[in-house]
Design an enzyme around this catalytic site. Structure first.
Site, PDB file in Angstrom:
ATOM      1  NE  ARG A   1      -8.244  -0.737  16.138  1.00  9.26           N
ATOM      2  CZ  ARG A   1      -8.421  -1.359  14.975  1.00  9.26           C
ATOM      3  NH1 ARG A   1      -7.605  -1.148  13.965  1.00  9.26           N
ATOM      4  NH2 ARG A   1      -9.428  -2.201  14.814  1.00  9.26           N
ATOM      5  CE  LYS A   2      -8.087   2.813   9.067  1.00 10.84           C
ATOM      6  NZ  LYS A   2      -9.042   2.214   8.058  1.00 10.84           N
TER       7      LYS A   2
ATOM      8  N   GLY B   1     -16.728  -5.936   1.766  1.00 13.55           N
ATOM      9  CA  GLY B   1     -16.759  -7.374   2.001  1.00 13.55           C
ATOM     10  C   GLY B   1     -17.002  -7.812   3.430  1.00 13.55           C
TER      11      GLY B   1
ATOM     12  NE  ARG C   1      -3.706   0.317   2.552  1.00 10.54           N
ATOM     13  CZ  ARG C   1      -4.395  -0.042   3.637  1.00 10.54           C
ATOM     14  NH1 ARG C   1      -4.085   0.447   4.822  1.00 10.54           N
ATOM     15  NH2 ARG C   1      -5.396  -0.893   3.544  1.00 10.54           N
TER      16      ARG C   1
ATOM     17  CB  CYS D   1     -12.329  -1.098   3.316  1.00 11.08           C
ATOM     18  SG  CYS D   1     -11.551  -1.880   4.729  1.00 11.08           S
ATOM     19  N   GLY D   2     -15.152  -0.239   1.943  1.00  9.95           N
ATOM     20  CA  GLY D   2     -15.863   0.231   0.744  1.00  9.95           C
ATOM     21  C   GLY D   2     -16.931   1.256   1.065  1.00  9.95           C
TER      22      GLY D   2
HETATM   23 FE1  SRM Z   1      -9.638  -0.760   5.221  1.00  7.65          FE
HETATM   24  C1  SRM Z   1      -8.467  -3.109   7.354  1.00  7.65           C
HETATM   25  C2  SRM Z   1      -8.426  -2.435   2.618  1.00  7.65           C
HETATM   26  C3  SRM Z   1     -10.111   1.972   3.292  1.00  7.65           C
HETATM   27  C4  SRM Z   1     -11.677   0.522   7.635  1.00  7.65           C
HETATM   28  N1  SRM Z   1      -8.556  -2.452   5.030  1.00  7.65           N
HETATM   29  C5  SRM Z   1      -8.154  -3.257   6.040  1.00  7.65           C
HETATM   30  C6  SRM Z   1      -7.200  -4.320   5.536  1.00  7.65           C
HETATM   31  C7  SRM Z   1      -5.809  -3.806   5.716  1.00  7.65           C
HETATM   32  C8  SRM Z   1      -7.369  -5.649   6.266  1.00  7.65           C
HETATM   33  C9  SRM Z   1      -6.348  -6.690   5.873  1.00  7.65           C
HETATM   34  O1  SRM Z   1      -5.249  -6.681   6.398  1.00  7.65           O
HETATM   35  O2  SRM Z   1      -6.663  -7.496   5.015  1.00  7.65           O
HETATM   36  C10 SRM Z   1      -7.642  -4.391   4.050  1.00  7.65           C
HETATM   37  C11 SRM Z   1      -6.591  -4.810   3.054  1.00  7.65           C
HETATM   38  C12 SRM Z   1      -7.222  -5.694   2.015  1.00  7.65           C
HETATM   39  C13 SRM Z   1      -6.432  -5.762   0.766  1.00  7.65           C
HETATM   40  O3  SRM Z   1      -5.683  -6.742   0.576  1.00  7.65           O
HETATM   41  O4  SRM Z   1      -6.583  -4.877  -0.068  1.00  7.65           O
HETATM   42  C14 SRM Z   1      -8.233  -3.004   3.858  1.00  7.65           C
HETATM   43  N2  SRM Z   1      -9.220  -0.278   3.342  1.00  7.65           N
HETATM   44  C15 SRM Z   1      -8.822  -1.141   2.388  1.00  7.65           C
HETATM   45  C16 SRM Z   1      -8.887  -0.510   1.018  1.00  7.65           C
HETATM   46  C17 SRM Z   1      -7.813  -1.021   0.063  1.00  7.65           C
HETATM   47  C18 SRM Z   1     -10.284  -0.749   0.421  1.00  7.65           C
HETATM   48  C19 SRM Z   1     -10.354  -0.448  -1.063  1.00  7.65           C
HETATM   49  O5  SRM Z   1     -10.566  -1.398  -1.823  1.00  7.65           O
HETATM   50  O6  SRM Z   1     -10.175   0.708  -1.450  1.00  7.65           O
HETATM   51  C20 SRM Z   1      -8.776   0.969   1.404  1.00  7.65           C
HETATM   52  C21 SRM Z   1      -7.343   1.431   1.508  1.00  7.65           C
HETATM   53  C22 SRM Z   1      -7.249   2.892   1.796  1.00  7.65           C
HETATM   54  C23 SRM Z   1      -5.825   3.394   1.774  1.00  7.65           C
HETATM   55  O7  SRM Z   1      -5.334   3.669   0.672  1.00  7.65           O
HETATM   56  O8  SRM Z   1      -5.219   3.505   2.853  1.00  7.65           O
HETATM   57  C24 SRM Z   1      -9.410   0.923   2.785  1.00  7.65           C
HETATM   58  N3  SRM Z   1     -10.641   0.976   5.453  1.00  7.65           N
HETATM   59  C25 SRM Z   1     -10.811   1.925   4.498  1.00  7.65           C
HETATM   60  C26 SRM Z   1     -11.827   2.860   4.901  1.00  7.65           C
HETATM   61  C27 SRM Z   1     -12.397   3.999   4.043  1.00  7.65           C
HETATM   62  C28 SRM Z   1     -11.766   5.327   4.242  1.00  7.65           C
HETATM   63  O9  SRM Z   1     -10.699   5.467   4.834  1.00  7.65           O
HETATM   64  O10 SRM Z   1     -12.406   6.263   3.784  1.00  7.65           O
HETATM   65  C29 SRM Z   1     -12.268   2.434   6.140  1.00  7.65           C
HETATM   66  C30 SRM Z   1     -13.408   3.063   6.988  1.00  7.65           C
HETATM   67  C31 SRM Z   1     -13.018   4.393   7.520  1.00  7.65           C
HETATM   68  C32 SRM Z   1     -12.220   4.308   8.793  1.00  7.65           C
HETATM   69  O11 SRM Z   1     -11.133   3.741   8.797  1.00  7.65           O
HETATM   70  O12 SRM Z   1     -12.692   4.842   9.784  1.00  7.65           O
HETATM   71  C33 SRM Z   1     -11.522   1.258   6.479  1.00  7.65           C
HETATM   72  N4  SRM Z   1      -9.982  -1.192   7.176  1.00  7.65           N
HETATM   73  C34 SRM Z   1     -10.912  -0.589   7.973  1.00  7.65           C
HETATM   74  C35 SRM Z   1     -10.968  -1.275   9.224  1.00  7.65           C
HETATM   75  C36 SRM Z   1     -11.871  -0.925  10.433  1.00  7.65           C
HETATM   76  C37 SRM Z   1     -11.160   0.049  11.307  1.00  7.65           C
HETATM   77  C38 SRM Z   1     -11.610   0.038  12.726  1.00  7.65           C
HETATM   78  O13 SRM Z   1     -11.454   1.073  13.395  1.00  7.65           O
HETATM   79  O14 SRM Z   1     -12.077  -0.991  13.223  1.00  7.65           O
HETATM   80  C39 SRM Z   1     -10.047  -2.336   9.146  1.00  7.65           C
HETATM   81  C40 SRM Z   1      -9.722  -3.385  10.230  1.00  7.65           C
HETATM   82  C41 SRM Z   1      -8.769  -2.894  11.245  1.00  7.65           C
HETATM   83  O15 SRM Z   1      -8.129  -1.844  11.097  1.00  7.65           O
HETATM   84  O16 SRM Z   1      -8.665  -3.589  12.247  1.00  7.65           O
HETATM   85  C42 SRM Z   1      -9.452  -2.258   7.845  1.00  7.65           C
HETATM   86 FE1  SF4 Z   2     -13.491  -6.114   4.925  1.00  3.74          FE
HETATM   87 FE2  SF4 Z   2     -11.927  -4.069   4.242  1.00  3.74          FE
HETATM   88 FE3  SF4 Z   2     -11.271  -6.543   3.537  1.00  3.74          FE
HETATM   89 FE4  SF4 Z   2     -13.310  -5.283   2.356  1.00  3.74          FE
HETATM   90  S1  SF4 Z   2     -11.114  -4.746   2.247  1.00  3.74           S
HETATM   91  S2  SF4 Z   2     -13.313  -7.369   3.058  1.00  3.74           S
HETATM   92  S3  SF4 Z   2     -14.194  -4.207   4.110  1.00  3.74           S
HETATM   93  S4  SF4 Z   2     -11.366  -5.680   5.623  1.00  3.74           S
END
Ligand code: SRM
Ligand code: SF4
Length: 519
Positions: A184-185, A438, A70, A443-444
């Site tokens: 946290r993030k 998903g 990333r 994240c979506g």
């Molecule tokens: Fe996300 C965790 C993908 C935007 C909330 N997110 C993850 C992980 C890293 C989990 C993992 O290790 O597998 C996903 C990686 C999957 C992969 O292989 O791609 C993942 N998040 C994404 C992306 C790629 C979704 C997308 O297809 O665009 C986005 C990457 C953004 C970036 O460039 O940094 C992405 N994630 C978001 C957003 C939307 C936003 O930021 O507007 C959110 C909700 C907003 C927020 O964070 O408040 C989001 N992601 C999460 C969470 C829940 C956070 C929490 O507080 O519980 C997780 C799980 C965690 O952090 O424990 C997570």
């Molecule tokens: Fe769940 Fe984020 Fe993975 Fe999508 S990319 S399946 S919302 S953790």
């Protein structure tokens, strides 16, 4: 680099706090050559599955040995040389390699082998790219208006500020151990236009254009976030800052979050939980103390006055004689040949610059009027349209089961297939924003969509199958607010007729001639 700020290990810490206290995430930077030599299977498990995320390298349990990388692209800006370097990286992985534009106007690469990472980092550094601190308990990509500096109606060009905030947090991309152990993030967004193009309401800190006594600056929102346990829109801090104080305010809030944030339960560790615990007034006072100067109260009104634009199509820039063109990238997915071709057209027709959007699309700016016609005739625009159908146009999807270990369902490929079928059956005059995610991590961003679909598991005919919870009513742009779950547990196999019904009843979709109205 400043010294590490890490709380000591204690017996009550959760496993994440323990491993962070034992060894800073960034420490793996010094071990990359060793990891490359020994290979992913021989690596320490915590280094491999967690600490590498401090460098933006994500172990994928779904594709072991093929990591995701990333990046950090402040304000979603990348140039053609950088795009080509990334294209070369994914190209070498053949069918395993691709890149996704993310919902934070960023890029993620697939198929990365650990033995290649030192070389990849050298190549990235040579073109000014970094992936540092882009995962785990770090600040994510800093988002800004995708048309910053080229939009005739903008109030403020967000580019420089997004870069300055990133440089503060990451020590100019080298890594900054002051901010590598947050609870946290953390998400930061800076809006410079009137349409809230960065979803301010879902960021831990958001800067919203606002005039105070006719001076330009930003009203500040704090605490917005989505998680499986709780989702909240950001709330006003009752503060206004001039652009020159944005970096200092981010620093003050990050330091407060780092030092006082809740760490015992990871489900209750995002910034909003700290604001709840302290109370907004006390939180604001502590931010002021850390800034070392008073914060003005928020301006009475902000300047977000428009519906959100998607920037797809051809638009005049504020610079006379120049245009930007927004290309629709279906579910944000790019392959190496696409990346090379985008870099080429950005060079030939523009000035080599490429902008990404939070809708997972991209813009090519700075195309002179006299080159526009030839640009629009380029074959790449057949694949990445400037005039997609209304359903395709606003489709967003997270990664889903193809690569993400948290996923409860497949999203990206399913989203595309579903839209293709619905497009064949329905005519719409206006885009409908359909977001797939998903799992409940969101994240979506299903909560910002007209129709949000969140993956879940459901029982159908005695079997556990992939399904979705349905969200509706998300509003973006002016008066943004979050949508809510209106129906739970719909098997994916039963989804199409329901979407047809919703699109017909609520979004004026009309069945195409010769297509039956029931399925
Ligand atoms: Fe996300 C965790 C993908 C935007 C909330 N997110 C993850 C992980 C890293 C989990 C993992 O290790 O597998 C996903 C990686 C999957 C992969 O292989 O791609 C993942 N998040 C994404 C992306 C790629 C979704 C997308 O297809 O665009 C986005 C990457 C953004 C970036 O460039 O940094 C992405 N994630 C978001 C957003 C939307 C936003 O930021 O507007 C959110 C909700 C907003 C927020 O964070 O408040 C989001 N992601 C999460 C969470 C829940 C956070 C929490 O507080 O519980 C997780 C799980 C965690 O952090 O424990 C997570
Ligand atoms: Fe769940 Fe984020 Fe993975 Fe999508 S990319 S399946 S919302 S953790």
């Amino acid at each position: 680099m400043t010294s590490t700020v890490t709380p000591p290990t204690t017996s009550t810490q959760n496993k994440f706090e323990k491993f962070k206290a034992e060894k800073d995430g960034l420490a793996v930077k010094e071990q990359l050559e060793e990891f490359a030599r020994i290979g992913w299977e021989a690596m320490d498990e915590t280094d491999r599955e967690h600490r590498l995320k401090w460098l933006g390298i994500f172990f994928r349990p779904v594709t072991p040995g093929k990591f995701m990388m990333r990046l950090r692209l402040p304000n979603g800006i990348i140039n053609s040389d950088q795009m080509r370097v990334l294209g070369e990286i994914v190209q070498r992985y053949g069918s395993d390699g691709n890149a996704d534009i993310t919902t934070r106007q960023n890029l993620q690469l697939r198929g990365i082998r650990i033995e290649d990472v030192p070389d990849i980092f050298r190549k990235m550094k040579a073109v000014g790219l970094t992936s540092v601190q882009s995962g785990m308990d770090n600040v994510r990509n800093i988002t800004g208006s995708p048309v910053a500096g080229i939009d005739g109606d903008e109030l403020f060009d967000t580019r420089e500020l997004c870069f300055q905030v990133q440089d503060m947090i990451t020590n100019h991309g080298e890594g900054n151990s002051e901010f590598t152990n947050l609870p946290r993030k953390f998400n930061i967004a800076i809006a410079g236009c009137r349409d809230n193009s960065i979803h301010a309401e879902i960021n831990d800190i958001a800067f919203i254009p606002a005039f105070l006594n006719e001076t330009f600056g930003f009203n500040v929102l704090v605490g917005g976030f989505f998680s499986a346990k709780r989702c909240d829109a950001a709330i006003p801090l009752n503060a206004w800052v001039p652009p020159s104080d944005v970096v200092a305010l981010c620093r003050a809030i990050l330091e407060l979050f780092r030092d006082k944030g809740l760490r015992a339960n990871r489900q209750k560790a995002r910034l909003m939980w700290l604001i709840d615990e302290m109370g907004l007034g006390q939180f604001r006072t502590e931010v002021v103390n850390r800034m070392g100067k008073p914060l003005a109260e928020a301006a009475a009104k902000d300047e977000i006055e428009w519906e959100k634009r998607d920037h797809i199509g051809v638009y005049k820039q504020k610079q006379p004689g120049l245009n930007f063109v927004g290309l629709h990238i279906p579910i944000g997915r790019l392959f190496a040949p696409d990346m090379f071709e985008i870099a080429r057209v950005a060079d030939v027709y523009g000035n080599g610059e490429i902008r990404l959007t939070v809708e997972e699309n991209l813009l090519i700016p700075n195309i002179p009027d006299d080159k526009l016609e030839a640009f629009l005739a380029e074959p790449i625009l057949q694949k990445f349209s400037i005039d997609p159908t209304p359903l395709n146009r606003a489709l967003v999807s997270c990664t889903g089961a193809q690569f993400c270990g948290f996923a409860l369902i497949e999203t990206k490929n399913r989203a595309l297939a579903m839209i293709k079928e619905l497009d064949a059956e329905l005519t719409l005059t206006k885009p409908v924003r359909i977001h797939w995610t998903g799992c409940p991590n969101s994240c979506g961003q299903p909560q910002v969509a007209d129709i949000g679909l969140m993956g879940t598991k459901v029982r159908k005919d005695g079997k556990t199958v992939e399904g979705v919870d349905l969200y509706m009513g998300g509003k973006v742009g002016k008066d943004a607010h979050l949508g809510t779950c209106v129906r739970k547990g719909i098997p994916c196999a039963d989804l199409k007729p329901l979407l047809r019904e919703i699109l017909s009843e609520k979004f004026a979709a009309i069945p195409k001639e010769g297509i039956a109205t029931t399925t």
